[in-house]
Scaffold this motif. Structure first.
Motif, short mmCIF file in Angstrom:
data_model
loop_
_atom_site.label_atom_id
_atom_site.label_comp_id
_atom_site.label_asym_id
_atom_site.label_seq_id
_atom_site.Cartn_x
_atom_site.Cartn_y
_atom_site.Cartn_z
N GLU A 119 -6.34 -3.80 6.63
CA GLU A 119 -6.54 -2.69 7.33
C GLU A 119 -7.10 -3.13 9.12
O GLU A 119 -6.67 -2.71 9.85
CB GLU A 119 -7.62 -1.64 6.92
CG GLU A 119 -7.03 -0.98 5.74
CD GLU A 119 -8.44 -0.06 5.16
OE1 GLU A 119 -9.48 -0.27 5.50
OE2 GLU A 119 -7.99 0.92 4.44
N ARG A 154 0.85 -1.27 -0.24
CA ARG A 154 0.07 -0.13 0.07
C ARG A 154 0.89 1.26 -0.11
O ARG A 154 0.44 2.24 -0.58
CB ARG A 154 -0.98 0.05 1.21
CG ARG A 154 -2.12 -1.10 1.17
CD ARG A 154 -2.79 -1.24 2.44
NE ARG A 154 -2.01 -2.12 3.27
CZ ARG A 154 -2.32 -2.20 4.56
NH1 ARG A 154 -3.41 -1.50 5.11
NH2 ARG A 154 -1.43 -2.76 5.33
N ASP A 162 -3.82 -4.47 10.35
CA ASP A 162 -3.18 -3.13 10.96
C ASP A 162 -3.61 -3.20 12.43
O ASP A 162 -2.66 -2.85 13.41
CB ASP A 162 -3.39 -2.14 10.12
CG ASP A 162 -2.56 -1.92 8.73
OD1 ASP A 162 -1.72 -3.18 8.67
OD2 ASP A 162 -2.94 -1.25 7.86
N ARG A 163 -4.62 -3.07 12.40
CA ARG A 163 -5.36 -2.42 13.88
C ARG A 163 -4.74 -3.38 14.85
O ARG A 163 -4.62 -3.53 15.84
CB ARG A 163 -6.88 -2.40 13.79
CG ARG A 163 -7.43 -1.34 12.94
CD ARG A 163 -8.96 -1.00 13.08
NE ARG A 163 -9.58 -2.09 12.58
CZ ARG A 163 -10.20 -2.18 11.42
NH1 ARG A 163 -10.11 -1.16 10.54
NH2 ARG A 163 -10.94 -3.13 11.29
#
Length: 299
Positions: A100, A41, A103-104
């Motif tokens: 995503e 990304r 990622d958290r």
């Protein structure tokens, strides 16, 4: 004794890009997936085929093995073959929500406190959809939910949105009911119930394996890039398996605290230099190569 989900694992539900929970940390598939999750990304979602194989070489992955690993990631739906001034791979836009979510979990460690809300999930899926039932249980276990009974699962309240996402992705929302509760009332100590809902013995072993695997880092890795990717690759499963249960409900010598501290310390040391290496390596390669097509076919 803790109860575990059914052992039979059906194929993934069509159209759903699943987290690759079968990729063993340190394997080619896992290392490539970790690299892609960390950097693609930041590289505008695209990388040349030659660069991806070259970067894999810095992780100790031979070129032929890397090509096979990339093929698997395409089959999983993570990558799409696409030309952009040369042969390469684009991150599948449908995979971005999954990354995503990762990622958290990986970079925002959460710890539940006593008195925080719990989420309960009850479901009743028709016998004709046993495949869906297996998928749901497998996904719930993967994000760190505990099993009270085969059709009743529990997790910290902050995981409720992830449970909803799973239900939506599997088209199972109509058969499920979610509840919020402050403190489950059980016959004995809540800590004893927790040790039955979660397999704490297996989770302890995963923490200890993580600590053992990173003990030589970064000294034994050829530079911060390889050290950082291997750190995150060894770590990325743990924040899913371990939901962050209250410390008061865990054994006094619980190893999770040491794992979280080690990950934070090494990440702070390695993340910046690792990104500088990736950016420089790809920029240098881009200025030197005439055409990716001469180096590698994109299958």
């Amino acid at each position: 004794m803790s109860r575990m989900p059914d052992a039979v694992v059906p194929p993934p539900v069509e159209g759903v890009i699943l987290d690759d929970i079968d990729a063993r940390p340190g394997s080619t598939a896992s290392l490539l997936r970790t690299f892609i999750g960390l950097y693609l990304r930041r590289l505008d979602d695209w990388i040349s085929a030659a660069d991806l194989v070259r970067i894999a070489g810095f992780l100790g992955i031979p070129a032929a093995t890397a090509r096979t690993g990339v093929t698997r990631l395409k089959q999983k739906g993570l990558l799409l073959a696409e030309r952009e001034g040369g042969i390469g791979y684009r991150l599948n836009p449908a995979a971005i929500p999954m990354l995503e979510r990762g990622d958290r979990r990986i970079f925002e460690v959460r710890q539940m406190a006593l008195g925080d809300p719990w989420c309960l999930l009850s479901f009743s899926i028709p016998e004709t959809r046993r495949d869906l039932r297996h998928q749901l249980r497998r996904r719930l276990q993967w994000i760190g939910c505990g099993m009270v009974s085969p059709a009743l699962w529990i997790c910290p309240g902050y995981l409720q949105d992830e449970v909803k996402e799973i239900l939506t992705e599997l088209h199972a929302r109509e058969w499920a009911t979610l509840f919020r509760t402050q403190t489950p009332e059980v016959a004995g100590p809540l800590a004893d119930a927790v040790s039955g809902w979660w397999d704490l013995t297996a989770l302890r072993a995963e923490h200890e394996l993580f600590q053992e695997s990173i003990a030589p880092l970064p000294d034994d890795a050829p530079g911060p890039f390889a050290a950082y990717v291997r750190l995150i690759d060894a770590w990325r499963v743990l924040p899913y398996r371990d939901p962050g249960l209250p410390a008061a409900l865990l054994p006094a010598d619980w190893p999770g605290h040491r794992s979280f501290a080690a990950h934070a310390r090494l990440s702070a040391q390695l993340a910046g230099p690792a990104w500088d290496f990736v950016r420089t390596a790809i920029a240098d390669r881009a200025s030197a190569r005439p055409d990716d097509g001469a180096a590698l076919s994109a299958d």
